[in-house]
Design a protein around this motif. Structure first.
Motif, PDB file in Angstrom:
ATOM      1  N   MET A 186       0.828  -1.206   0.000  1.00 20.97           N
ATOM      2  CA  MET A 186       0.000   0.000   0.000  1.00 20.97           C
ATOM      3  C   MET A 186       0.863   1.257   0.000  1.00 20.97           C
ATOM      4  N   MET A 187       1.979   1.230   0.731  1.00 23.83           N
ATOM      5  CA  MET A 187       2.897   2.364   0.715  1.00 23.83           C
ATOM      6  C   MET A 187       3.419   2.604  -0.687  1.00 23.83           C
ATOM      7  N   ILE A 188       3.818   1.529  -1.364  1.00 27.71           N
ATOM      8  CA  ILE A 188       4.353   1.687  -2.711  1.00 27.71           C
ATOM      9  C   ILE A 188       3.291   2.230  -3.653  1.00 27.71           C
ATOM     10  N   GLN A 189       2.051   1.812  -3.478  1.00 26.79           N
ATOM     11  CA  GLN A 189       1.005   2.355  -4.345  1.00 26.79           C
ATOM     12  C   GLN A 189       0.822   3.847  -4.099  1.00 26.79           C
ATOM     13  N   HIS A 190       0.893   4.283  -2.840  1.00 30.78           N
ATOM     14  CA  HIS A 190       0.815   5.718  -2.552  1.00 30.78           C
ATOM     15  C   HIS A 190       1.948   6.476  -3.247  1.00 30.78           C
ATOM     16  N   VAL A 191       3.161   5.919  -3.176  1.00 34.80           N
ATOM     17  CA  VAL A 191       4.309   6.574  -3.799  1.00 34.80           C
ATOM     18  C   VAL A 191       4.126   6.628  -5.316  1.00 34.80           C
ATOM     19  N   GLN A 192       3.641   5.533  -5.891  1.00 31.73           N
ATOM     20  CA  GLN A 192       3.400   5.520  -7.329  1.00 31.73           C
ATOM     21  C   GLN A 192       2.348   6.546  -7.724  1.00 31.73           C
ATOM     22  N   ASN A 193       1.291   6.653  -6.945  1.00 25.95           N
ATOM     23  CA  ASN A 193       0.249   7.639  -7.252  1.00 25.95           C
ATOM     24  C   ASN A 193       0.833   9.058  -7.269  1.00 25.95           C
ATOM     25  N   ALA A 194       1.703   9.342  -6.284  1.00 22.66           N
ATOM     26  CA  ALA A 194       2.341  10.658  -6.240  1.00 22.66           C
ATOM     27  C   ALA A 194       3.278  10.833  -7.437  1.00 22.66           C
ATOM     28  N   ARG A 195       4.001   9.781  -7.785  1.00 27.47           N
ATOM     29  CA  ARG A 195       4.903   9.834  -8.942  1.00 27.47           C
ATOM     30  C   ARG A 195       4.126  10.082 -10.230  1.00 27.47           C
ATOM     31  N   THR A 196       2.969   9.478 -10.352  1.00 28.32           N
ATOM     32  CA  THR A 196       2.138   9.679 -11.532  1.00 28.32           C
ATOM     33  C   THR A 196       1.690  11.137 -11.632  1.00 28.32           C
ATOM     34  N   ARG A 197       1.296  11.712 -10.503  1.00 30.70           N
ATOM     35  CA  ARG A 197       0.905  13.128 -10.523  1.00 30.70           C
ATOM     36  C   ARG A 197       2.097  14.020 -10.847  1.00 30.70           C
ATOM     37  N   LYS A 198       3.270  13.660 -10.375  1.00 29.70           N
ATOM     38  CA  LYS A 198       4.483  14.448 -10.633  1.00 29.70           C
ATOM     39  C   LYS A 198       4.831  14.429 -12.115  1.00 29.70           C
ATOM     40  N   GLY A 199       4.674  13.276 -12.736  1.00 28.95           N
ATOM     41  CA  GLY A 199       4.910  13.185 -14.165  1.00 28.95           C
ATOM     42  C   GLY A 199       6.365  13.090 -14.570  1.00 28.95           C
ATOM     43  N   SER A 200       7.253  12.893 -13.604  1.00 28.78           N
ATOM     44  CA  SER A 200       8.676  12.734 -13.903  1.00 28.78           C
ATOM     45  C   SER A 200       9.317  11.906 -12.798  1.00 28.78           C
ATOM     46  N   ALA A 201      10.593  11.580 -12.967  1.00 28.13           N
ATOM     47  CA  ALA A 201      11.270  10.670 -12.039  1.00 28.13           C
ATOM     48  C   ALA A 201      11.225  11.162 -10.598  1.00 28.13           C
ATOM     49  N   MET A 202      11.138  10.204  -9.677  1.00 31.41           N
ATOM     50  CA  MET A 202      11.145  10.500  -8.247  1.00 31.41           C
ATOM     51  C   MET A 202      12.143   9.569  -7.578  1.00 31.41           C
ATOM     52  N   SER A 203      13.126  10.144  -6.907  1.00 31.68           N
ATOM     53  CA  SER A 203      14.125   9.347  -6.206  1.00 31.68           C
ATOM     54  C   SER A 203      13.633   8.975  -4.814  1.00 31.68           C
ATOM     55  N   ILE A 204      14.091   7.827  -4.325  1.00 29.20           N
ATOM     56  CA  ILE A 204      13.765   7.370  -2.977  1.00 29.20           C
ATOM     57  C   ILE A 204      15.035   7.404  -2.140  1.00 29.20           C
ATOM     58  N   ASN A 205      15.027   8.199  -1.085  1.00 28.23           N
ATOM     59  CA  ASN A 205      16.173   8.232  -0.164  1.00 28.23           C
ATOM     60  C   ASN A 205      16.179   7.027   0.758  1.00 28.23           C
ATOM     61  N   SER A 206      15.000   6.670   1.258  1.00 29.31           N
ATOM     62  CA  SER A 206      14.912   5.577   2.227  1.00 29.31           C
ATOM     63  C   SER A 206      13.526   4.974   2.193  1.00 29.31           C
ATOM     64  N   GLY A 207      13.492   3.651   2.220  1.00 27.48           N
ATOM     65  CA  GLY A 207      12.241   2.915   2.321  1.00 27.48           C
ATOM     66  C   GLY A 207      12.316   2.017   3.540  1.00 27.48           C
ATOM     67  N   TYR A 208      12.439   0.698   3.293  1.00 30.50           N
ATOM     68  CA  TYR A 208      12.528  -0.243   4.411  1.00 30.50           C
ATOM     69  C   TYR A 208      13.904  -0.215   5.055  1.00 30.50           C
ATOM     70  N   ARG A 209      13.924  -0.282   6.394  1.00 26.74           N
ATOM     71  CA  ARG A 209      15.160  -0.439   7.156  1.00 26.74           C
ATOM     72  C   ARG A 209      14.969  -1.554   8.172  1.00 26.74           C
ATOM     73  N   THR A 210      15.942  -2.435   8.292  1.00 29.29           N
ATOM     74  CA  THR A 210      15.921  -3.366   9.417  1.00 29.29           C
ATOM     75  C   THR A 210      16.168  -2.565  10.697  1.00 29.29           C
ATOM     76  N   PRO A 211      15.752  -3.086  11.845  1.00 29.06           N
ATOM     77  CA  PRO A 211      16.014  -2.363  13.099  1.00 29.06           C
ATOM     78  C   PRO A 211      17.493  -2.059  13.307  1.00 29.06           C
ATOM     79  N   ASN A 212      18.380  -2.972  12.958  1.00 25.13           N
ATOM     80  CA  ASN A 212      19.816  -2.720  13.141  1.00 25.13           C
ATOM     81  C   ASN A 212      20.290  -1.572  12.252  1.00 25.13           C
ATOM     82  N   HIS A 213      19.850  -1.558  11.013  1.00 29.63           N
ATOM     83  CA  HIS A 213      20.237  -0.479  10.108  1.00 29.63           C
ATOM     84  C   HIS A 213      19.614   0.842  10.557  1.00 29.63           C
TER      85      HIS A 213
END
Length: 284
Positions: free
Chosen positions: A189-216
């Motif tokens: 669901m998170m990825i779909q939200h990001v995709q929806n925003a990317r579609t509205r943006k109409g151009s590339a969108m970089s991701i700084n951080s998504g999933y992190r393990t607790p140690n990371h």
């Protein structure tokens, strides 16, 4: 929502470890245990290909399904067959789905039921197998809040799953910074939200951080209960107030449950998460 990896007929096998939930499953009196697995998926058709061991005296097998990892005999019938394998399309919304096989004789008596298997379905049709990883679960912080329970089920991470297109403009690997981990939570669901925003943006969108393990998460100085560990948070680059406000506006239609202030984000990115959306990959 968890063998399954998409884009092509790539195959993985879900471990056949048996899981039992005391007091949940009406099948507890069954005398045999079935070993079940999810074998292959055709990405474009959301196909789940399952197989399981034969049960002596069984005249039919009923596959039960739930979006919660507590599948029992009272759950929805997903399919019924007389054989020991099944190929069927997942038609539910994006998210997590779990399955169990129940074997019955001709009189309708339950003979056996299987271990639980799971799958995470993404909007492109990519389906990635889920598995348990007790070592990773043990690293999560303890919290009494229902949406901060320790994840028990994780998607499988390898070169194939990371290369899978989980949204029209994103591969799974774009949401995972750690190169050596083999399990994680990357919420569909998170990825779909990001995709929806990317579609509205109409151009590339970089991701700084998504999933992190607790140690990371601890290593990079993340919050002790950072939603990145639950896979429903995203950071995108924003180094100016104008950039930050732009992403606030861009993501507003996606209804994030929490947005960091620009100062909290270190004046380097926009952070949003969907911590209150309904999902279940725990066994609480």
């Amino acid at each position: 929502m968890k063998a399954i990896i998409a884009k092509g007929a790539l195959a993985l096998t879900i471990a056949a470890t048996a899981f039992s939930f005391v007091g949940v499953d009406a099948a507890s009196a069954a005398s045999q245990t079935i070993s079940a697995s999810i074998n292959t998926v055709v990405a474009t058709n959301y196909m789940v290909n399952m197989s399981w061991g034969a049960v002596t005296g069984a005249s039919k097998y009923v596959i039960k399904t739930s979006n919660s990892p507590h599948v029992d005999e009272a759950d929805v019938d997903w399919a019924t067959t007389t054989g020991t394998s099944l190929s069927k399309q997942m038609t539910t919304a994006v998210g997590y789905r779990y399955f169990k096989v129940y074997a019955y004789n001709s009189s309708g008596t339950l003979l056996a039921y299987s271990n639980q298997v799971g799958a995470a379905k993404y909007q492109t049709g990519t389906v990635i197998r889920m598995k348990t990883d007790s070592s990773l679960t043990s690293t999560y912080p303890t919290s009494s809040a229902s949406n901060y329970q320790k994840p028990v089920w994780f998607i499988t991470l390898d070169s194939n799953s990371k290369a899978a297109n989980v949204a029209p403009n994103f591969q799974l690997g774009e949401f995972i910074a750690e190169s050596t981990i083999t399990s994680g939570v990357v919420d569909p669901m998170m990825i779909q939200h990001v995709q929806n925003a990317r579609t509205r943006k109409g151009s590339a969108m970089s991701i700084n951080s998504g999933y992190r393990t607790p140690n990371h998460n601890a290593a990079v100085g993340g919050a002790s209960l950072s939603r990145h560990m639950w896979g429903d948070a995203v950071d995108v680059p924003a180094t100016t107030t104008s950039d930050y406000n732009y992403y606030n506006s861009l993501f507003s239609a996606e209804g994030p449950d929490y947005i960091e202030s620009f100062a909290e984000a270190g004046y380097s990115h926009w952070h949003g998460d969907w911590r209150n959306e309904v999902r279940d990959y725990t066994n609480y």
